[in-house]
Motif scaffolding. Structure first.
Motif, mmCIF file in Angstrom:
data_model
loop_
_atom_site.group_PDB
_atom_site.id
_atom_site.type_symbol
_atom_site.label_atom_id
_atom_site.label_comp_id
_atom_site.label_asym_id
_atom_site.label_seq_id
_atom_site.Cartn_x
_atom_site.Cartn_y
_atom_site.Cartn_z
ATOM 1 N N ALA A 26 1.619 51.752 92.817
ATOM 2 C CA ALA A 26 3.073 51.193 93.358
ATOM 3 C C ALA A 26 3.169 52.218 94.594
ATOM 4 O O ALA A 26 2.306 53.156 94.810
ATOM 5 C CB ALA A 26 4.140 52.031 92.386
ATOM 6 N N GLU A 27 4.052 51.699 95.339
ATOM 7 C CA GLU A 27 4.293 52.629 96.804
ATOM 8 C C GLU A 27 4.555 54.161 96.311
ATOM 9 O O GLU A 27 5.338 53.989 95.347
ATOM 10 C CB GLU A 27 5.437 51.835 97.401
ATOM 11 C CG GLU A 27 4.966 50.509 98.270
ATOM 12 C CD GLU A 27 6.260 49.789 98.937
ATOM 13 O OE1 GLU A 27 7.206 50.297 98.849
ATOM 14 O OE2 GLU A 27 5.783 48.867 99.475
ATOM 15 N N GLU A 28 4.291 54.683 97.149
ATOM 16 C CA GLU A 28 4.269 56.389 97.090
ATOM 17 C C GLU A 28 3.455 56.972 95.720
ATOM 18 O O GLU A 28 3.558 58.228 95.473
ATOM 19 C CB GLU A 28 5.752 56.697 96.693
ATOM 20 C CG GLU A 28 6.741 56.312 97.912
ATOM 21 C CD GLU A 28 6.064 56.980 99.288
ATOM 22 O OE1 GLU A 28 5.754 58.041 99.454
ATOM 23 O OE2 GLU A 28 6.525 56.421 100.328
ATOM 24 N N ALA A 29 2.702 56.060 95.221
ATOM 25 C CA ALA A 29 1.905 56.509 94.150
ATOM 26 C C ALA A 29 0.750 57.256 94.729
ATOM 27 O O ALA A 29 0.133 56.861 95.788
ATOM 28 C CB ALA A 29 1.599 55.488 93.200
ATOM 29 N N GLN A 30 0.121 58.377 94.061
ATOM 30 C CA GLN A 30 -0.914 58.905 94.587
ATOM 31 C C GLN A 30 -2.254 58.240 94.260
ATOM 32 O O GLN A 30 -2.346 57.449 93.154
ATOM 33 C CB GLN A 30 -1.172 60.280 93.846
ATOM 34 C CG GLN A 30 -2.419 61.374 94.542
ATOM 35 C CD GLN A 30 -2.371 62.611 94.227
ATOM 36 O OE1 GLN A 30 -1.538 63.086 93.080
ATOM 37 N NE2 GLN A 30 -3.020 63.427 94.670
ATOM 38 N N VAL A 31 -3.198 58.016 95.177
ATOM 39 C CA VAL A 31 -4.415 56.989 94.951
ATOM 40 C C VAL A 31 -5.429 58.092 94.471
ATOM 41 O O VAL A 31 -5.595 59.231 94.775
ATOM 42 C CB VAL A 31 -4.783 56.364 96.081
ATOM 43 C CG1 VAL A 31 -3.712 55.421 96.468
ATOM 44 C CG2 VAL A 31 -5.402 57.320 97.326
ATOM 45 N N ILE A 67 -2.314 68.043 98.939
ATOM 46 C CA ILE A 67 -2.126 66.925 97.672
ATOM 47 C C ILE A 67 -2.964 65.863 97.499
ATOM 48 O O ILE A 67 -3.443 65.554 96.320
ATOM 49 C CB ILE A 67 -0.633 66.750 97.518
ATOM 50 C CG1 ILE A 67 0.468 67.989 97.909
ATOM 51 C CG2 ILE A 67 -0.161 65.952 96.412
ATOM 52 C CD1 ILE A 67 1.683 67.690 97.921
ATOM 53 N N GLY A 68 -3.169 65.158 98.525
ATOM 54 C CA GLY A 68 -4.085 63.935 98.472
ATOM 55 C C GLY A 68 -3.372 62.727 99.153
ATOM 56 O O GLY A 68 -2.449 62.787 100.095
ATOM 57 N N MET A 69 -3.920 61.716 98.983
ATOM 58 C CA MET A 69 -3.572 60.285 99.739
ATOM 59 C C MET A 69 -2.622 59.556 98.573
ATOM 60 O O MET A 69 -2.724 59.483 97.597
ATOM 61 C CB MET A 69 -4.840 59.530 99.949
ATOM 62 C CG MET A 69 -5.935 59.930 100.720
ATOM 63 S SD MET A 69 -5.229 60.073 102.397
ATOM 64 C CE MET A 69 -6.746 60.685 103.374
ATOM 65 N N PHE A 70 -1.514 59.028 99.418
ATOM 66 C CA PHE A 70 -0.483 58.121 98.815
ATOM 67 C C PHE A 70 -0.235 56.808 99.402
ATOM 68 O O PHE A 70 -0.653 56.721 100.487
ATOM 69 C CB PHE A 70 0.931 59.076 98.881
ATOM 70 C CG PHE A 70 0.766 60.145 98.090
ATOM 71 C CD1 PHE A 70 1.183 60.183 96.692
ATOM 72 C CD2 PHE A 70 0.211 61.287 98.376
ATOM 73 C CE1 PHE A 70 1.108 61.389 96.043
ATOM 74 C CE2 PHE A 70 0.132 62.535 97.689
ATOM 75 C CZ PHE A 70 0.559 62.437 96.406
ATOM 76 N N VAL A 71 0.176 55.854 98.630
ATOM 77 C CA VAL A 71 0.350 54.540 99.053
ATOM 78 C C VAL A 71 1.613 54.566 99.938
ATOM 79 O O VAL A 71 2.759 55.018 99.584
ATOM 80 C CB VAL A 71 0.664 53.535 97.818
ATOM 81 C CG1 VAL A 71 1.067 52.083 98.520
ATOM 82 C CG2 VAL A 71 -0.597 53.546 96.879
ATOM 83 N N ALA A 72 1.634 54.068 101.002
ATOM 84 C CA ALA A 72 2.668 54.234 102.104
ATOM 85 C C ALA A 72 3.665 53.016 101.660
ATOM 86 O O ALA A 72 3.634 52.131 101.016
ATOM 87 C CB ALA A 72 2.102 53.849 103.357
ATOM 88 N N THR A 73 5.173 53.467 101.988
ATOM 89 C CA THR A 73 6.420 52.587 101.871
ATOM 90 C C THR A 73 5.806 51.335 102.313
ATOM 91 O O THR A 73 5.634 51.567 103.701
ATOM 92 C CB THR A 73 7.553 53.025 102.082
ATOM 93 O OG1 THR A 73 7.474 54.387 101.257
ATOM 94 C CG2 THR A 73 8.670 52.212 101.734
ATOM 95 N N GLY A 74 6.007 50.210 101.932
ATOM 96 C CA GLY A 74 5.984 48.768 102.648
ATOM 97 C C GLY A 74 4.326 48.426 102.823
ATOM 98 O O GLY A 74 4.223 47.522 103.394
ATOM 99 N N ALA A 75 3.585 49.114 101.922
ATOM 100 C CA ALA A 75 2.315 48.767 102.234
ATOM 101 C C ALA A 75 1.908 47.400 101.313
ATOM 102 O O ALA A 75 1.023 46.497 101.808
ATOM 103 C CB ALA A 75 1.291 49.683 101.411
ATOM 104 N N ARG A 76 2.657 47.328 100.088
ATOM 105 C CA ARG A 76 2.373 45.975 99.309
ATOM 106 C C ARG A 76 2.660 44.695 100.313
ATOM 107 O O ARG A 76 1.963 43.770 100.057
ATOM 108 C CB ARG A 76 2.880 46.146 98.159
ATOM 109 C CG ARG A 76 2.721 44.851 97.304
ATOM 110 C CD ARG A 76 3.555 44.916 95.617
ATOM 111 N NE ARG A 76 3.152 43.858 94.946
ATOM 112 C CZ ARG A 76 3.681 42.690 94.926
ATOM 113 N NH1 ARG A 76 4.594 42.467 95.600
ATOM 114 N NH2 ARG A 76 3.200 41.845 94.218
ATOM 115 N N THR A 77 3.831 44.738 100.933
ATOM 116 C CA THR A 77 4.424 43.695 101.671
ATOM 117 C C THR A 77 3.297 43.518 102.934
ATOM 118 O O THR A 77 3.235 42.571 103.327
ATOM 119 C CB THR A 77 5.738 44.170 102.261
ATOM 120 O OG1 THR A 77 6.692 44.268 101.121
ATOM 121 C CG2 THR A 77 6.216 42.894 103.155
ATOM 122 N N GLN A 78 2.980 44.659 103.525
ATOM 123 C CA GLN A 78 2.011 44.464 104.636
ATOM 124 C C GLN A 78 0.724 43.911 104.211
ATOM 125 O O GLN A 78 0.109 42.799 105.028
ATOM 126 C CB GLN A 78 1.610 45.751 105.171
ATOM 127 C CG GLN A 78 0.557 45.981 106.309
ATOM 128 C CD GLN A 78 0.120 47.402 106.412
ATOM 129 O OE1 GLN A 78 0.960 48.299 106.138
ATOM 130 N NE2 GLN A 78 -0.857 47.369 107.167
#
Length: 120
Positions: A26-31, A67-78
């Motif tokens: 999900a958006e804002e989830a840590q990868v 902390i790490g890498m996270f999914v950006a807001t709007g990534a799924r739409t992009q």
């Protein structure tokens, strides 16, 4: 990783993208970290990092320092928009070109899609 001729880092990036598109990430989830990705796929951590860094450059992921890498807001739409464009370019453009050669108009194509879509 599958041996499809594409670089491993590109396959890592695509795997993460697919997880974002299908909602697994999900958006804002840590990868997963590059070390986790490397261990899971039995590849060099630098290769995994290259795939992750490509997604950062594309604006799909972002780094939270320490902390790490996270999914950006709007990534799924992009990603959905880009994949839809790729789909049209890869599948629809050749289909429409062939239909024109055969004298099949848009309405006939729509009817064919309805018939074939219902059969499958």
């Amino acid at each position: 990783m599958r041996d499809d001729g594409r670089p491993l880092f590109a396959q890592i990036a695509e795997q993460i993208e697919s997880s974002i598109v299908d909602g697994t990430l999900a958006e804002e989830a840590q990868v997963p970290s590059t070390n986790e990705l490397a261990a899971f796929h039995r590849i060099n951590p630098a290769t995994a990092a290259k795939g992750v860094n490509q997604l950062v450059a594309d604006g799909v992921l972002y780094k939270r320092r320490g902390i790490g890498m996270f999914v950006a807001t709007g990534a799924r739409t992009q990603l959905l928009e880009r994949r839809r464009e790729d789909f049209a370019r890869q599948y629809l453009a050749p289909l429409l070109a062939e239909a024109r050669k055969l004298g099949i108009d848009t309405e006939q194509i729509k009817k064919l899609i309805d018939v074939w879509g219902d059969e499958r």
